[in-house]
Design an enzyme around this catalytic site. Structure first.
Site, mmCIF file in Angstrom:
data_model
loop_
_atom_site.group_PDB
_atom_site.id
_atom_site.type_symbol
_atom_site.label_atom_id
_atom_site.label_comp_id
_atom_site.label_asym_id
_atom_site.label_seq_id
_atom_site.Cartn_x
_atom_site.Cartn_y
_atom_site.Cartn_z
ATOM 1 N N ASP A 13 0.814 -1.221 0.000
ATOM 2 C CA ASP A 13 0.000 0.000 0.000
ATOM 3 C C ASP A 13 0.849 1.274 0.000
ATOM 4 O O ASP A 13 0.464 2.296 0.553
ATOM 5 C CB ASP A 13 -0.961 0.019 1.210
ATOM 6 C CG ASP A 13 -1.862 -1.198 1.225
ATOM 7 O OD1 ASP A 13 -2.241 -1.662 0.140
ATOM 8 O OD2 ASP A 13 -2.193 -1.678 2.331
ATOM 9 N N LYS A 16 1.853 1.943 -5.151
ATOM 10 C CA LYS A 16 2.384 1.327 -6.388
ATOM 11 C C LYS A 16 1.455 1.577 -7.571
ATOM 12 O O LYS A 16 1.903 1.891 -8.670
ATOM 13 C CB LYS A 16 2.557 -0.196 -6.195
ATOM 14 C CG LYS A 16 3.576 -0.552 -5.120
ATOM 15 C CD LYS A 16 3.656 -2.050 -4.904
ATOM 16 C CE LYS A 16 2.416 -2.628 -4.267
ATOM 17 N NZ LYS A 16 2.143 -2.182 -2.895
ATOM 18 N N GLY A 40 -4.466 -4.487 -3.713
ATOM 19 C CA GLY A 40 -5.472 -3.468 -4.009
ATOM 20 C C GLY A 40 -4.724 -2.228 -4.445
ATOM 21 O O GLY A 40 -4.029 -1.610 -3.641
ATOM 22 N N HIS A 41 -4.801 -1.907 -5.724
ATOM 23 C CA HIS A 41 -4.046 -0.779 -6.270
ATOM 24 C C HIS A 41 -5.030 0.290 -6.737
ATOM 25 O O HIS A 41 -5.895 0.022 -7.571
ATOM 26 C CB HIS A 41 -3.137 -1.251 -7.423
ATOM 27 C CG HIS A 41 -2.082 -2.226 -6.980
ATOM 28 N ND1 HIS A 41 -1.195 -2.804 -7.837
ATOM 29 C CD2 HIS A 41 -1.773 -2.704 -5.740
ATOM 30 C CE1 HIS A 41 -0.381 -3.617 -7.144
ATOM 31 N NE2 HIS A 41 -0.725 -3.562 -5.890
ATOM 32 N N GLN A 224 2.121 -6.109 -3.027
ATOM 33 C CA GLN A 224 2.620 -6.191 -1.650
ATOM 34 C C GLN A 224 3.910 -5.363 -1.492
ATOM 35 O O GLN A 224 4.136 -4.461 -2.274
ATOM 36 C CB GLN A 224 2.829 -7.652 -1.223
ATOM 37 C CG GLN A 224 1.524 -8.434 -1.046
ATOM 38 C CD GLN A 224 0.957 -9.005 -2.327
ATOM 39 O OE1 GLN A 224 1.642 -9.657 -3.093
ATOM 40 N NE2 GLN A 224 -0.314 -8.770 -2.587
HETATM 41 P P1 GDP Z 1 -0.732 0.189 -3.566
HETATM 42 O O1 GDP Z 1 -1.308 -1.076 -3.027
HETATM 43 O O2 GDP Z 1 0.738 0.291 -3.315
HETATM 44 O O3 GDP Z 1 -1.078 0.430 -5.006
HETATM 45 O O4 GDP Z 1 -1.399 1.365 -2.724
HETATM 46 P P2 GDP Z 1 -2.969 1.519 -2.376
HETATM 47 O O5 GDP Z 1 -3.670 1.973 -3.600
HETATM 48 O O6 GDP Z 1 -3.469 0.301 -1.679
HETATM 49 O O7 GDP Z 1 -2.889 2.637 -1.260
HETATM 50 C C1 GDP Z 1 -2.325 3.894 -1.508
HETATM 51 C C2 GDP Z 1 -3.414 4.964 -1.287
HETATM 52 O O8 GDP Z 1 -2.806 6.227 -1.230
HETATM 53 C C3 GDP Z 1 -4.424 5.024 -2.405
HETATM 54 O O9 GDP Z 1 -5.662 5.395 -1.876
HETATM 55 C C4 GDP Z 1 -3.872 6.132 -3.310
HETATM 56 O O10 GDP Z 1 -4.890 6.806 -4.040
HETATM 57 C C5 GDP Z 1 -3.278 7.060 -2.290
HETATM 58 N N1 GDP Z 1 -2.092 7.812 -2.737
HETATM 59 C C6 GDP Z 1 -1.121 7.439 -3.598
HETATM 60 N N2 GDP Z 1 -0.171 8.397 -3.679
HETATM 61 C C7 GDP Z 1 -0.561 9.389 -2.850
HETATM 62 C C8 GDP Z 1 0.015 10.642 -2.463
HETATM 63 O O11 GDP Z 1 1.098 11.030 -2.889
HETATM 64 N N3 GDP Z 1 -0.696 11.405 -1.563
HETATM 65 C C9 GDP Z 1 -1.874 10.984 -1.024
HETATM 66 N N4 GDP Z 1 -2.482 11.783 -0.151
HETATM 67 N N5 GDP Z 1 -2.442 9.812 -1.371
HETATM 68 C C10 GDP Z 1 -1.788 9.022 -2.255
HETATM 69 P P1 IMO Z 2 -0.846 -4.295 -2.171
HETATM 70 O O1 IMO Z 2 -0.392 -4.866 -3.493
HETATM 71 C C1 IMO Z 2 -0.897 -4.643 2.160
HETATM 72 C C2 IMO Z 2 -0.942 -8.694 3.829
HETATM 73 C C3 IMO Z 2 -2.198 -9.133 4.565
HETATM 74 C C4 IMO Z 2 -1.580 -10.075 5.590
HETATM 75 C C5 IMO Z 2 -0.471 -10.758 4.796
HETATM 76 C C6 IMO Z 2 -0.834 -12.127 4.216
HETATM 77 O O2 IMO Z 2 -2.140 -3.588 -2.231
HETATM 78 O O3 IMO Z 2 0.252 -3.509 -1.534
HETATM 79 P P2 IMO Z 2 -2.352 -12.859 2.139
HETATM 80 O O4 IMO Z 2 -3.819 -12.665 1.885
HETATM 81 O O5 IMO Z 2 -1.473 -12.288 1.088
HETATM 82 O O6 IMO Z 2 -2.004 -14.282 2.472
HETATM 83 O O7 IMO Z 2 -2.083 -12.025 3.510
HETATM 84 O O8 IMO Z 2 -0.148 -9.876 3.742
HETATM 85 N N1 IMO Z 2 -1.156 -8.202 2.448
HETATM 86 C C7 IMO Z 2 -1.099 -6.916 2.092
HETATM 87 N N2 IMO Z 2 -0.926 -5.804 2.848
HETATM 88 N N3 IMO Z 2 -0.999 -4.550 0.829
HETATM 89 C C8 IMO Z 2 -1.146 -5.648 0.058
HETATM 90 O O9 IMO Z 2 -1.119 -5.606 -1.295
HETATM 91 C C9 IMO Z 2 -1.234 -6.902 0.689
HETATM 92 N N4 IMO Z 2 -1.409 -8.174 0.247
HETATM 93 C C10 IMO Z 2 -1.336 -8.961 1.335
HETATM 94 O O10 IMO Z 2 -2.836 -8.035 5.175
HETATM 95 O O11 IMO Z 2 -0.990 -9.340 6.628
HETATM 96 MG MG MG Z 3 -2.852 -1.712 -1.801
#
Ligand code: GDP
Ligand code: IMO
Ligand code: MG
Length: 430
Positions: A13, A16, A40-41, A224
């Site tokens: 999170d 990416k 979850g991206h 991840q």
């Molecule tokens: P990922 O799993 O690495 O793709 O990240 P996620 O999408 O799960 O979580 C990142 C969250 O931060 C998302 O809601 C993005 O929209 C948000 N985000 C990404 N870059 C920025 C930033 O520079 N500033 C803020 N405030 N939010 C951001």
């Molecule tokens: P993105 O790509 C954050 C965490 C779960 C748990 C552990 C194992 O959005 O960054 P799993 O279901 O993979 O066996 O769970 O890994 N986890 C993540 N945490 N971002 C993710 O993906 C994750 N994918 C798995 O919360 O701790």
């Molecule tokens: Mg994510």
């Protein structure tokens, strides 16, 4: 031509999705190489929000090829639903724009059931998984009993594969008090979904190697983060795949020599979802503030993310393990308004200073962070698109992060919006 691997450098999170979407303008192919719909991206393009789990973040850009590589574990029913929902947002997905490796293992319903049953029944060993069946599917891959995309094309093979998997799973299920799997219903469901998946199936290794030879640019999208890696993460509180940059090669079938730039995605503070050690975790008002300003709720499960100060010691370790060339520092704007910021530079363990996170789970849990403090800034950095828009203290913070992690900043992100991004070094530059 440069090919770029994007990997998370913390516990996932990091942003990416946003960075892959931004970079995908410069790429021809965007390939996922591990994980599954536990990811979850989130992308935000002109106010429209896209949440992707199994599909590569390149799908929203027209004319790009999105690839699901063999290192991924794929739930075919989830994929069909995700494709339908993303199409409703106006995104075009066809066999010309999406390709799935024929040797990709499938996540079946009994994998998810097993994942959830273990989490519910064994609170001692609870990992806090996403409950998507990721771990059990990878176990079956290594156990040589998984069903792969190519098995869907032949009825007889499919039956043999299902029977092989069920010998193992029905025994496990009996031990957990679950009903045996309804074999015939499962085979019928797989036959029904097969054409939906097979239309995208291809020898991805071959296509990627041809693209590479033709000078096309490939962007590898990690899921991840390094601290969730099966080998190098905070084991056993990890996911079940290698998530670090080396996996881009094995997870797609392209040699490591194809990788020219490894971009580590780094959040300007730290978050984690699920169980496990987290040295800089904050239980106080500062942690609360980071969670609220950063909207730190999981994209996949909606769970509240744990929040803490930036841990330079961990990120330095992640950058080394993935061979990171440069980082994208995200969510800098979330730090706006803090009077003082803390950065963890190492740990104290049994009276000794550690410059890395030890391997033993017990030692990890006992590490206490050593902090240095930096002045914060009161101005807003939200939406900044150039260095000149950043307050001096924010620039100092970024520079100190670079020094401590021993890696330069290539990109800076200042909001969820695609274009609120500052380019320092172009990862695709030859
Ligand atoms: P990922 O799993 O690495 O793709 O990240 P996620 O999408 O799960 O979580 C990142 C969250 O931060 C998302 O809601 C993005 O929209 C948000 N985000 C990404 N870059 C920025 C930033 O520079 N500033 C803020 N405030 N939010 C951001
Ligand atoms: P993105 O790509 C954050 C965490 C779960 C748990 C552990 C194992 O959005 O960054 P799993 O279901 O993979 O066996 O769970 O890994 N986890 C993540 N945490 N971002 C993710 O993906 C994750 N994918 C798995 O919360 O701790
Ligand atoms: Mg994510």
């Amino acid at each position: 031509m440069a090919n770029v691997v994007v990997v998370g450098a913390q516990w996932g999170d990091e942003g990416k999705g946003k960075i892959v979407d931004w970079l995908s303008e410069r790429a021809d192919v965007i390939a996922r190489f591990q994980g599954g719909h536990n990811a979850g991206h989130t992308l935000v393009v002109g106010g429209e929000v896209y949440k992707l789990h199994a599909l590569p973040s390149g799908v929203v850009r027209r004319g790009k090829l999105s690839v699901i590589g063999n290192g991924v574990v794929l739930d075919p029913w989830h994929l069909a639903r995700e494709i339908a929902s993303i199409r409703e947002q106006g995104v075009e997905i066809t066999p010309e724009t999406l390709m799935i490796a024929e040797n990709t293992p499938l996540i079946l319903p009994f994998h998810g059931e097993l994942d959830r049953a273990r989490e519910e029944q064994n609170s001692v060993a609870k990992i806090g998984t996403t409950g998507r069946g990721i771990g059990p599917a990878y176990e079956d891959k290594v156990g040589r009993r998984v069903i792969r995309v190519s098995d869907l094309s032949d009825d007889r093979t499919l039956e043999v594969r299902v029977d092989r998997a069920l010998v193992h799973h029905n025994a496990l299920r009996a031990g957990l008090g679950l009903e045996p799997v309804d074999r015939d219903a499962l085979i019928a469901d797989l036959r029904a979904i097969a054409p939906e998946i097979l239309q995208y199936a291809a020898p991805v290794w071959k296509v990627l190697n041809e693209k590479r030879r033709a000078g096309r640019r490939i962007l590898f999208e990690g899921a991840q983060g390094a601290l969730l890696d099966i080998d190098f993460g905070t084991y056993p509180y990890v996911t079940s795949s290698n998530v670090i940059a080396g996996q881009a090669a094995t997870g797609t079938g392209i040699g490591p020599s194809a990788i020219d730039f490894v971009l580590g995605i780094v959040k300007a503070y730290t978050t984690r979802v699920g169980e496990g050690p987290f040295p800089t975790e904050l239980d106080d008002a500062d942690g609360q503030r980071l969670g609220e300003r950063g909207h730190e709720f999981g994209t996949t499960t909606g769970r509240k993310r744990r929040c803490g100060w930036f841990d330079a010691c961990l990120v330095r370790q992640s950058c080394a393990i993935s061979g990171v060339t440069g980082i994208a520092l995200t969510k800098l704007d979330v730090l706006d308004g803090f009077e003082t910021l803390k950065i963890c530079t190492g740990y104290e363990l049994d009276g000794e200073r550690m410059d890395h996170l030890p391997t033993a789970a017990d030692s990890q849990a006992r590490c206490t962070p050593i902090y240095e403090e930096m002045p914060g800034w009161s101005q807003s950095t939200e939406g900044a698109r150039s260095w000149a828009d950043l307050p001096a203290e924010a620039i100092k913070y970024v520079r100190r992060v670079e020094e401590l992690i021993e890696c330069p900043v290539a990109l800076l992100s200042t909001s969820p919006e695609r274009d609120d991004t500052i380019l320092v070094t172009d990862p695709f530059a030859d």
